[in-house]
Design a protein around this motif. Sequence first.
Motif, short mmCIF file in Angstrom:
data_model
loop_
_atom_site.label_atom_id
_atom_site.label_comp_id
_atom_site.label_asym_id
_atom_site.label_seq_id
_atom_site.Cartn_x
_atom_site.Cartn_y
_atom_site.Cartn_z
N LYS A 41 0.82 -1.21 0.00
CA LYS A 41 0.00 0.00 0.00
C LYS A 41 0.86 1.27 0.00
N ASN A 42 2.18 1.06 -0.17
CA ASN A 42 3.13 2.18 -0.20
C ASN A 42 3.09 3.00 1.09
N ILE A 43 2.90 2.32 2.21
CA ILE A 43 2.95 2.98 3.52
C ILE A 43 4.35 2.84 4.08
N ASP A 44 4.97 3.94 4.42
CA ASP A 44 6.31 3.93 4.99
C ASP A 44 6.22 3.52 6.46
N THR A 45 6.78 2.38 6.79
CA THR A 45 6.68 1.87 8.15
C THR A 45 7.94 2.14 8.98
N GLN A 46 8.95 2.75 8.39
CA GLN A 46 10.20 2.96 9.12
C GLN A 46 9.98 3.76 10.40
N SER A 47 9.31 4.89 10.29
CA SER A 47 9.10 5.74 11.47
C SER A 47 8.11 5.09 12.44
N LEU A 48 7.15 4.31 11.91
CA LEU A 48 6.17 3.65 12.78
C LEU A 48 6.85 2.59 13.64
N LEU A 49 7.76 1.85 13.03
CA LEU A 49 8.52 0.84 13.79
C LEU A 49 9.40 1.50 14.84
N THR A 50 10.06 2.57 14.45
CA THR A 50 10.95 3.27 15.38
C THR A 50 10.16 3.82 16.56
N PRO B 277 13.87 -0.81 12.58
CA PRO B 277 13.52 -1.37 11.26
C PRO B 277 14.71 -1.95 10.52
N GLU B 278 15.91 -1.54 10.89
CA GLU B 278 17.10 -2.04 10.20
C GLU B 278 17.69 -3.28 10.86
N ALA B 279 17.15 -3.64 12.00
CA ALA B 279 17.74 -4.77 12.73
C ALA B 279 16.68 -5.69 13.32
N LEU B 280 15.61 -5.91 12.57
CA LEU B 280 14.61 -6.87 13.04
C LEU B 280 15.22 -8.26 13.06
N PRO B 281 15.01 -9.01 14.12
CA PRO B 281 15.60 -10.35 14.21
C PRO B 281 14.92 -11.33 13.25
N ALA B 282 15.38 -12.58 13.31
CA ALA B 282 14.83 -13.62 12.45
C ALA B 282 13.34 -13.82 12.75
N ASP B 283 12.64 -14.43 11.78
CA ASP B 283 11.19 -14.57 11.89
C ASP B 283 10.74 -15.36 13.11
N ASP B 284 11.57 -16.30 13.59
CA ASP B 284 11.15 -17.10 14.75
C ASP B 284 11.54 -16.45 16.07
N ALA B 285 12.15 -15.24 16.01
CA ALA B 285 12.46 -14.50 17.23
C ALA B 285 11.19 -13.80 17.72
N ARG B 286 11.25 -13.24 18.93
CA ARG B 286 10.08 -12.63 19.56
C ARG B 286 10.30 -11.14 19.78
#
Length: 345
Positions: free
Chosen positions: A25-34, A40-49
């Motif tokens: 949907k072209n929504i920028d999530t960088q600032s939302l994650l922060t 946003p640049e260091a999300l762990p592996a998918d099985d991490a919590r």
Amino acid sequence: MKTTTPLGSVSVAALRQYLRAADHKNIDTQSLLTDAGLDPEALPADDARIDGARFQHFIRQLADANSNPILGLETGDYVQPGSYSVLGYITMSCATLGEAIQYIIPYEKLVGDLGITQFFVQDDEMHLVWQCAYTDPIVRTQVIDNVIASWINYARWLGDEPNTRPRAVYLEHRSPGPDYESAYQTRWGCPVHFEASDNRVVAAKSLLDVPLRQPDPNLRRTLEAHAQNQMAGIERHTALLTQVKNAIRHQLLQGVSRQDIVAEQLGMTSRTLQRKLSYEGSSYQKLLDAVRQSLAEDLLGNTELPIPEIAFRLGFSETTSFHRRFKNSAGITPGEYRERHKCAR
């Protein structure tokens, strides 16, 4: 990762489903994650919590930024096997849809502490019921829609039956309005009932026999062993009081509340459990009362379920006992609590 909030934790795989939807949907999530405390640049592996409170904050930010009341429904379009962590791959290797469903309840915690699933068959119908654990009213609606939509889409993909329709879907939240209701009908092809007493998918019992596309019993056993190790790891990092509360909550939603069953689930005797709780300055009854109160507030504030039915679900033999216990804890009656919550919405 140690659970630090009442919302527990969520797998990164569940978060990535929302990120895929936002990206399309072209929504920028960088600032939302922060803003939610997630790098946003260091999300762990998918099985991490990740922390459940941070996940809830992110979903709220995403919903506010998108101004879309059916965002949760639309994110269900982006479900993948990996969205369910190792549980997704276990279900892929099952022989039938019914076998896959049986793995949801014991392993849904691998996806996250999002809520609790119940499953039962009645006459010629099967019922999947989901109780949401999230408290933010905006997030709760979005997560409920996401879970139900993801279930339906994933079941269609598993069975290679894209046109399979439920007989009905029930949602506890209010309708998003007539302009949006057609989106539910278009996707699910069945009657959708809003302001229901719970969140439920009702489908033909015969769907349980639908063969899946990639059955592999040897792989399933390997994956299940991996899932059990992950579950053990999660439990090791969860405090005893939280483990007991989670077990009680799950029991109450199944219609029971027994200390011996909880103790057995935690690998100890009832006496040992009581002794350990005493060391923590608590008791089984105190935790049972706390969970009952939390569930009561949830059901009163977020469903239209009659108060006598709520009392029955929480294990009270008489509605008057429920009224008395609730007022002692909250300072107001269940009816007053419901009215105040309605005014606040």
